[in-house]
Design an enzyme around this catalytic site. Structure first.
Site, PDB file in Angstrom:
ATOM      1  N   GLY A 240       9.287  21.234  -2.735  1.00 16.63           N
ATOM      2  CA  GLY A 240       8.045  21.617  -3.396  1.00 16.63           C
ATOM      3  C   GLY A 240       7.528  20.463  -4.232  1.00 16.63           C
ATOM      4  N   GLY A 245      10.521  20.212  -9.166  1.00 20.57           N
ATOM      5  CA  GLY A 245      11.793  19.475  -9.189  1.00 20.57           C
ATOM      6  C   GLY A 245      12.194  19.078 -10.596  1.00 20.57           C
ATOM      7  N   GLU A 262      13.465  17.777  -2.460  1.00 22.55           N
ATOM      8  CA  GLU A 262      12.469  17.238  -1.520  1.00 22.55           C
ATOM      9  C   GLU A 262      11.107  17.513  -2.139  1.00 22.55           C
ATOM     10  OE1 GLU A 262      12.996  15.696   1.327  1.00 22.55           O
ATOM     11  OE2 GLU A 262      15.057  16.194   1.860  1.00 22.55           O
TER      12      GLU A 262
HETATM   13  P1  NAD Z   1       5.508  24.446  -5.524  1.00 25.63           P
HETATM   14  O1  NAD Z   1       6.300  23.456  -6.286  1.00 25.63           O
HETATM   15  O2  NAD Z   1       4.388  25.118  -6.201  1.00 25.63           O
HETATM   16  O3  NAD Z   1       6.472  25.611  -4.978  1.00 25.63           O
HETATM   17  C1  NAD Z   1       7.555  25.342  -4.117  1.00 25.63           C
HETATM   18  C2  NAD Z   1       8.596  26.433  -4.252  1.00 25.63           C
HETATM   19  O4  NAD Z   1       9.253  26.302  -5.521  1.00 25.63           O
HETATM   20  C3  NAD Z   1       8.051  27.849  -4.210  1.00 25.63           C
HETATM   21  O5  NAD Z   1       8.956  28.659  -3.501  1.00 25.63           O
HETATM   22  C4  NAD Z   1       7.999  28.237  -5.683  1.00 25.63           C
HETATM   23  O6  NAD Z   1       8.070  29.626  -5.905  1.00 25.63           O
HETATM   24  C5  NAD Z   1       9.228  27.549  -6.196  1.00 25.63           C
HETATM   25  N1  NAD Z   1       9.232  27.207  -7.626  1.00 25.63           N
HETATM   26  C6  NAD Z   1       8.233  26.624  -8.331  1.00 25.63           C
HETATM   27  N2  NAD Z   1       8.637  26.400  -9.595  1.00 25.63           N
HETATM   28  C7  NAD Z   1       9.907  26.855  -9.696  1.00 25.63           C
HETATM   29  C8  NAD Z   1      10.869  26.917 -10.749  1.00 25.63           C
HETATM   30  N3  NAD Z   1      10.577  26.451 -11.976  1.00 25.63           N
HETATM   31  N4  NAD Z   1      12.082  27.427 -10.478  1.00 25.63           N
HETATM   32  C9  NAD Z   1      12.385  27.888  -9.240  1.00 25.63           C
HETATM   33  N5  NAD Z   1      11.523  27.875  -8.219  1.00 25.63           N
HETATM   34  C10 NAD Z   1      10.293  27.362  -8.435  1.00 25.63           C
HETATM   35  O7  NAD Z   1       4.997  23.678  -4.193  1.00 25.63           O
HETATM   36  P2  NAD Z   1       3.971  24.179  -3.074  1.00 25.63           P
HETATM   37  O8  NAD Z   1       2.582  24.144  -3.611  1.00 25.63           O
HETATM   38  O9  NAD Z   1       4.467  25.409  -2.402  1.00 25.63           O
HETATM   39  O10 NAD Z   1       4.133  22.991  -1.991  1.00 25.63           O
HETATM   40  C11 NAD Z   1       3.452  21.776  -2.051  1.00 25.63           C
HETATM   41  C12 NAD Z   1       4.326  20.684  -2.648  1.00 25.63           C
HETATM   42  O11 NAD Z   1       5.568  20.597  -1.937  1.00 25.63           O
HETATM   43  C13 NAD Z   1       3.690  19.309  -2.516  1.00 25.63           C
HETATM   44  O12 NAD Z   1       3.936  18.577  -3.701  1.00 25.63           O
HETATM   45  C14 NAD Z   1       4.445  18.690  -1.341  1.00 25.63           C
HETATM   46  O13 NAD Z   1       4.449  17.272  -1.311  1.00 25.63           O
HETATM   47  C15 NAD Z   1       5.818  19.246  -1.548  1.00 25.63           C
HETATM   48  N6  NAD Z   1       6.601  19.231  -0.314  1.00 25.63           N
HETATM   49  C16 NAD Z   1       7.611  18.310  -0.195  1.00 25.63           C
HETATM   50  C17 NAD Z   1       8.344  18.225   0.979  1.00 25.63           C
HETATM   51  C18 NAD Z   1       9.427  17.205   1.141  1.00 25.63           C
HETATM   52  O14 NAD Z   1      10.216  17.362   2.067  1.00 25.63           O
HETATM   53  N7  NAD Z   1       9.521  16.187   0.309  1.00 25.63           N
HETATM   54  C19 NAD Z   1       8.076  19.116   2.026  1.00 25.63           C
HETATM   55  C20 NAD Z   1       7.056  20.059   1.869  1.00 25.63           C
HETATM   56  C21 NAD Z   1       6.324  20.110   0.684  1.00 25.63           C
END
Ligand code: NAD
Length: 508
Positions: A240, A245, A262
């Site tokens: 995410g 992270g 990631e």
């Molecule tokens: P996001 O960070 O909003 O959410 C991702 C996941 O994390 C969701 O399931 C969310 O519920 C969970 N989450 C968020 N905050 C949390 C916390 N404090 N504790 C536990 N869980 C939590 O991301 P998004 O909008 O769904 O996705 C887009 C982002 O993901 C972009 O920044 C993209 O670059 C990144 N991404 C990275 C990769 C990689 O492999 N590097 C792959 C896909 C997406």
């Protein structure tokens, strides 16, 4: 060129039909709402996992681990083989759900399901290749060895933009490694998650594996935090945003858990004067505008040699003008919707900031279909020429904005590539071998992925996937990424009749 979007009832019917074909049911209740970015509407309410249910699910996975770790790895591979077969058989229906919830165009949605199938194949082979090593001992009559053992419960937290491939990368590999998995998918993609979890349940039942080798938690970040903080979860594999992270990394570390992160990318492509533009231009357009700019590997920065910049920009803007934007179900659409109007708003803000920092929009940047689908967000992919790598260029805006920068010397292009906080993917189009090798060398691109004559996105599952710096440092999927899902034991066996101490130490 646009294509009218379907009504919400049609999208809902398609989702229900796809779920029926897979055989999955939606838990009735409240706490979570399935939505579609195609119209921006709500589809159904469903039951979110409660804190108690999450606690129980983690307990069940921890209990199941005790037996699963002793199941021979090739037998564990049979479960993943069956899952792969079921994914193959349900490819169309799963892709339909990916389109409904993530808005991906058909070929990309099918590609995402293919990625799940591919990683299952990879993991089945891996089930017979979890090799340890024998190491030369410095002592006579001794053998030094390394063995890889199952780790425990793996908590998988995934993002909306690869709603199921990331689950499969983690789950297929973790299961053959002898781990059990608890998955918290994005709250934006519950339906396709239910469909995949159902297929894994079915595979487990058919091969006689315990159902509790995997558990699904539906909900938002609060339920993700349950996983993050639970000491029974040995590894948190989280995909995410960098913000996510940054929040969870220290929490997992505080309990000495392992994490595999990631996170966001801010990927660049260098176009050198020798580049074959017939390769470079389609590569750039797919990487920058594909998936409506919502891949972690999306191309966000184009670093072009000054001598060819005008030609490259002119040809790119011409290609952008022809991009079919609209209904992702329609065969010839190439750009579907953004995930939400909030994403469109962050795109608008980034464009305004880039203008304030001296940028000039050369293509796109507007909205489409606002009258037909006012709650959806169809954005025109934008190209913005920037005078330098300003603050907005160094950020990841999760939308289709391609910033164009120019360079004079190749070393300057590499420096620009590296001068951002993220380190996921990078590429260079050049026919100059010295430049290509420079880009791939230790002092070249600092990213986890460095490509030549191909764009930044669209990785194969055979390689280890991930990136450096604020991308989090984790590696998933192929190569030896499986080692993150196991624990290593170093063993010294003395088969002599003397006790010899290492480093020639004498004692007694
Ligand atoms: P996001 O960070 O909003 O959410 C991702 C996941 O994390 C969701 O399931 C969310 O519920 C969970 N989450 C968020 N905050 C949390 C916390 N404090 N504790 C536990 N869980 C939590 O991301 P998004 O909008 O769904 O996705 C887009 C982002 O993901 C972009 O920044 C993209 O670059 C990144 N991404 C990275 C990769 C990689 O492999 N590097 C792959 C896909 C997406």
């Amino acid at each position: 060129m646009t294509d009218a979007v379907p009504g919400v009832n049609e999208v809902r019917d398609r989702a229900l039909a796809a779920l029926r074909r897979v055989g999955a049911t939606v838990p009735s209740g409240s706490g979570l709402t399935a939505r579609t970015p195609i119209t921006g509407d709500e589809l159904f309410d469903l039951a979110a996992t409660s804190a108690d249910e999450a606690d129980r699910a983690i307990g069940e996975a921890a209990e199941a681990f005790l037996g699963w770790r002793n199941t021979p790895a090739p037998v564990r591979g049979e479960l993943v083989r069956r899952l792969g077969d079921l994914l193959r058989g349900n490819k169309e229906a799963l892709a339909e759900l990916v389109t409904v919830e993530a808005g991906k165009i058909r070929s990309e949605a099918l590609g995402e399901v293919q990625e799940m199938i591919d990683v299952c194949d990879f993991a089945v082979g891996l089930a017979r290749q979890l090799y340890g090593r024998t190491i030369a001992s410095e002592r006579p009559g001794h053998r030094l060895a390394e063995t890889w053992h199952p780790l425990g419960v793996v908590g998988v937290i995934s993002a909306f933009n690869f709603p199921v491939a990331v689950w499969a990368w983690n789950t297929a590999v973790a299961l053959v490694c002898g781990d059990t998995v608890v998955w918290k998918p994005s709250e934006l993609t519950p339906l396709v998650s239910l469909a995949c979890a159902h297929l894994l349940d079915r595979a487990a039942q058919e091969v006689g594996a315990p159902r509790e080798v995997h558990r699904l938690l539906l909900g938002d970040r609060a339920i993700g935090e349950k996983l993050v903080d639970d000491p029974r979860v040995s590894l948190i594999s989280a995909t995410g945003s960098t913000r996510m992270g940054r929040a969870i990394g220290p929490r997992v570390a505080a309990r000495f858990g392992r994490s595999l992160l990631e996170l966001g990318g801010n990927n660049a492509t260098i176009v050198a004067p020798s580049a074959d533009l017939e390769l470079a231009l389609p590569g750039i357009v797919f990487a920058a505008a594909g998936t409506a700019g919502q891949r972690c590997t999306t191309l966000r920065r184009l670093i072009v040699h000054r001598d060819i910049a005008d030609e490259v920009v002119e040809r790119l803007t011409a290609a952008y003008r022809k991009l079919p934007i609209g209904n992702p179900f329609t065969e010839d659409t190439l750009v579907g919707p953004l995930i939400s109007t909030a994403a469109a708003e962050s795109m608008r803000r980034a464009l305004a900031q880039s203008a304030a920092e001296g940028g000039k929009v050369l293509a796109g940047g507007g909205r489409r279909l606002t009258a037909e689908a006012p709650k959806a967000a169809y954005a025109e992919p934008a190209i913005v020429r920037m005078p330098e790598q300003t603050a907005v260029v160094r950020e990841e805006t999760f939308a289709p904005i391609l910033y164009v920068l120019t360079y004079d010397e190749f070393d300057q292009a590499i420096a620009l590539n590296n001068a951002v906080p993220q380190g996921l993917s990078s590429s260079a189009f050049t026919r100059d071998q010295q430049e290509a090798e420079r880009f791939l060398a230790a002092d070249g691109s600092d990213c986890g992925i460095a490509n030549i004559n191909i764009g930044t996105s669209g990785a194969e599952i055979g390689g280890a996937f991930g990136g450096e710096k604020e991308t989090g440092g984790g590696r998933e999927s192929g190569s030896d990424a499986w080692r993150s899902y196991m624990r290593r034991a170093t063993t010294t066996i003395n088969y002599s009749s003397r006790l010899t101490l290492a480093q020639n130490v004498s004692f007694l």
